[in-house]
Scaffold this active site. Structure first.
Site, PDB file in Angstrom:
ATOM      1  CG  ASP A   1      -8.429  -0.135  19.177  1.00 17.23           C
ATOM      2  OD1 ASP A   1      -7.394  -0.259  18.491  1.00 17.23           O
ATOM      3  OD2 ASP A   1      -9.575  -0.380  18.745  1.00 17.23           O
TER       4      ASP A   1
ATOM      5  CG  ASN B   1      -5.415  -1.312   9.442  1.00 10.26           C
ATOM      6  OD1 ASN B   1      -4.665  -1.982   8.750  1.00 10.26           O
ATOM      7  ND2 ASN B   1      -5.145  -1.037  10.703  1.00 10.26           N
TER       8      ASN B   1
ATOM      9  CG  LEU C   1       4.113 -10.549  -4.834  1.00 11.31           C
ATOM     10  CD1 LEU C   1       3.906 -11.389  -6.103  1.00 11.31           C
ATOM     11  CD2 LEU C   1       3.726  -9.095  -5.131  1.00 11.31           C
TER      12      LEU C   1
ATOM     13  CG  ASP D   1       6.270  -6.948  -1.995  1.00 11.49           C
ATOM     14  OD1 ASP D   1       5.721  -7.901  -1.426  1.00 11.49           O
ATOM     15  OD2 ASP D   1       5.917  -5.773  -1.863  1.00 11.49           O
TER      16      ASP D   1
ATOM     17  CE1 TYR E   1       3.252  -3.455  12.200  1.00 12.63           C
ATOM     18  CE2 TYR E   1       1.977  -2.256  13.848  1.00 12.63           C
ATOM     19  CZ  TYR E   1       2.647  -2.286  12.649  1.00 12.63           C
ATOM     20  OH  TYR E   1       2.722  -1.145  11.890  1.00 12.63           O
TER      21      TYR E   1
ATOM     22  CE  LYS F   1       6.230  -1.434  11.190  1.00 12.16           C
ATOM     23  NZ  LYS F   1       6.880  -1.471   9.885  1.00 12.16           N
TER      24      LYS F   1
ATOM     25  CE  LYS G   1      -0.864  -3.376   6.171  1.00  9.18           C
ATOM     26  NZ  LYS G   1      -1.368  -2.100   5.737  1.00  9.18           N
TER      27      LYS G   1
ATOM     28  CE1 TYR H   1      -3.134   3.015   0.744  1.00  8.20           C
ATOM     29  CE2 TYR H   1      -2.654   2.742   3.082  1.00  8.20           C
ATOM     30  CZ  TYR H   1      -3.272   3.437   2.050  1.00  8.20           C
ATOM     31  OH  TYR H   1      -4.018   4.544   2.341  1.00  8.20           O
TER      32      TYR H   1
ATOM     33  CB  SER I   1       4.142   2.238  13.354  1.00 10.22           C
ATOM     34  OG  SER I   1       2.913   2.366  14.016  1.00 10.22           O
TER      35      SER I   1
ATOM     36  CG  ASN J   1      -4.347   5.792  12.184  1.00 12.40           C
ATOM     37  OD1 ASN J   1      -3.653   6.274  13.067  1.00 12.40           O
ATOM     38  ND2 ASN J   1      -5.065   4.707  12.356  1.00 12.40           N
TER      39      ASN J   1
END
Ligand code: UFG
Length: 333
Positions: free
Chosen positions: A295, A200, A33, A31, A150, A154, A84, A11, A124, A180
């Site tokens: 969250d 997400n 994929l 990559d 995750y 990072k 991720k 992305y 992140s 985000n």
């Protein structure tokens, strides 16, 4: 410059590749994929008129990576590749440590072997963990109260990069701490296409809008926020991409640097839903469900360091992002 982009069909990676090619850089993508499609390469060519060199490979395959470094002399590396999913990382921590940490170490070893001393790392906002101060600044501590493996990968990779910079005074590493990312290239040709059920918010909204999923579950409306739903700093991915081009210049100075890439303005989940409904002109079926474990109620960037040192700031709005999302959706139905 000749730049290796790991995760370049993903992305954010694909948007950065487009900008690099448009700026005249030579791009080599590696990559596996796992969370992207090979057809992204054709879309990149359609947008830019140029085709990056592509290797279908995993960074955990050290010998294969060495071969790529044997075949090209890179000026710098932009490192996006990694797993991720927050929830998957809780279920399969070793997979995350192996792919993200081992992959990065392999990459850094190959860089060292060939004297490549410049890297931009896709970090992140999660590295800040939870804190009473919702607006995150680069001077705030990292690594404390990170809710999942995750996020810890990072943080750990940032620490590894700091150590490499200490060991080699010519090495430069820039960690870009994304908030985000939303939206997609204005052509609607590339965008976020996660495999399976998305975790997400925006990809989920897109699947509800396209009718593929029935309704959006909003995780909690009893937070201590203006409308009870969580607030995040949603930044257009095309703005994020520009941040990488700006960061390439910061690589000229050795050492480790970290920058927040965000807008500086929080938007609630409910506000995002309302904005999407307004732009699409259609209701977006949604209901409130229990909070999602881990969250944070609110988090947004203080982006002033990136403005001061990189000359970067976000320019596009949430409305721009949502319009581009609708273009992407109409191209993919
Ligand atoms: N949300 C929903 N329903 C959904 C999906 C998300 O209500 O189906 C809510 C979440 O509860 C959260 C908000 O939308 O309040 C944003 O959630 P995302 O999963 O889109 O993003 P997060 O803020 O949780 O995570 C993002 C990145 C992570 C990164 C983190 C750092 O995806 O990679 O920011 O803060 F670690």
């Amino acid at each position: 410059m000749k730049i290796l982009v790991t995760g370049g069909t993903g992305y954010i990676g694909s948007h950065v590749v487009v900008d690099l090619l448009n700026e005249g850089h030579e791009v080599v993508i590696v990559d596996n994929l796992i969370n992207s499609k090979v057809t992204v390469l054709d879309k990149i060519t359609e947008i830019t008129g140029k085709t990056p060199i592509f290797y279908y490979e995993n960074l955990t395959n050290f010998e294969a990576l060495q071969k790529i470094f044997d075949e090209h002399q890179f000026d710098s590396v932009i490192h996006f590749a990694g797993l991720k999913s927050v929830s998957e990382s809780v279920e399969r921590p070793l997979l995350y440590y192996c792919e993200n940490i081992t992959g990065t170490i392999n990459l850094l070893k190959c860089m060292q072997d060939k004297g490549v001393e410049k890297i931009i790392f896709s970090s992140s906002a999660t590295v800040y963990g939870d804190s009473d101060i919702k607006e995150r600044l680069e001077t705030m501590p990292t690594g404390q109260n990170i809710a999942n493996p995750y996020g810890r990968t990072k943080y750990m990779i940032e620490e590894i990069l700091k150590d490499v910079c200490i060991s080699d005074p010519n090495f430069s590493a820039v960690a870009l701490r994304y908030f985000n990312p939303v939206g997609n290239h204005s052509s609607g040709l590339i965008g976020e296409e996660p495999n399976g059920i998305p975790n997400n918010l925006m990809p989920y909204i897109m699947k509800v809008a396209s009718g593929e999923l029935q309704e959006l579950s909003i995780y909690g409306n009893d937070y201590d926020t203006p409308d009870g739903t969580c607030r995040r700093d949603f930044v257009h991915v095309s703005d994020l991409a520009k941040g990488h081009l700006a960061a390439l210049k910061a690589l000229e100075t050795p050492g480790f640097k970290a920058y927040n890439l965000g807008t500086g303005t929080p938007t609630s989940v409910l506000e995002m839903v309302a904005a999407f409904e307004k732009i699409s002109g259609k209701p977006l079926p949604h209901r409130f469900v229990a909070r999602r474990p881990g969250d944070l109620a609110e988090i947004w960037a203080n982006p002033s360091l990136a403005k001061k040192e990189l000359g970067w700031q976000s320019e596009l709005t949430i409305e721009d992002a949502l319009k581009d999302t609708l273009t992407f959706l109409s191209n993919h139905q």
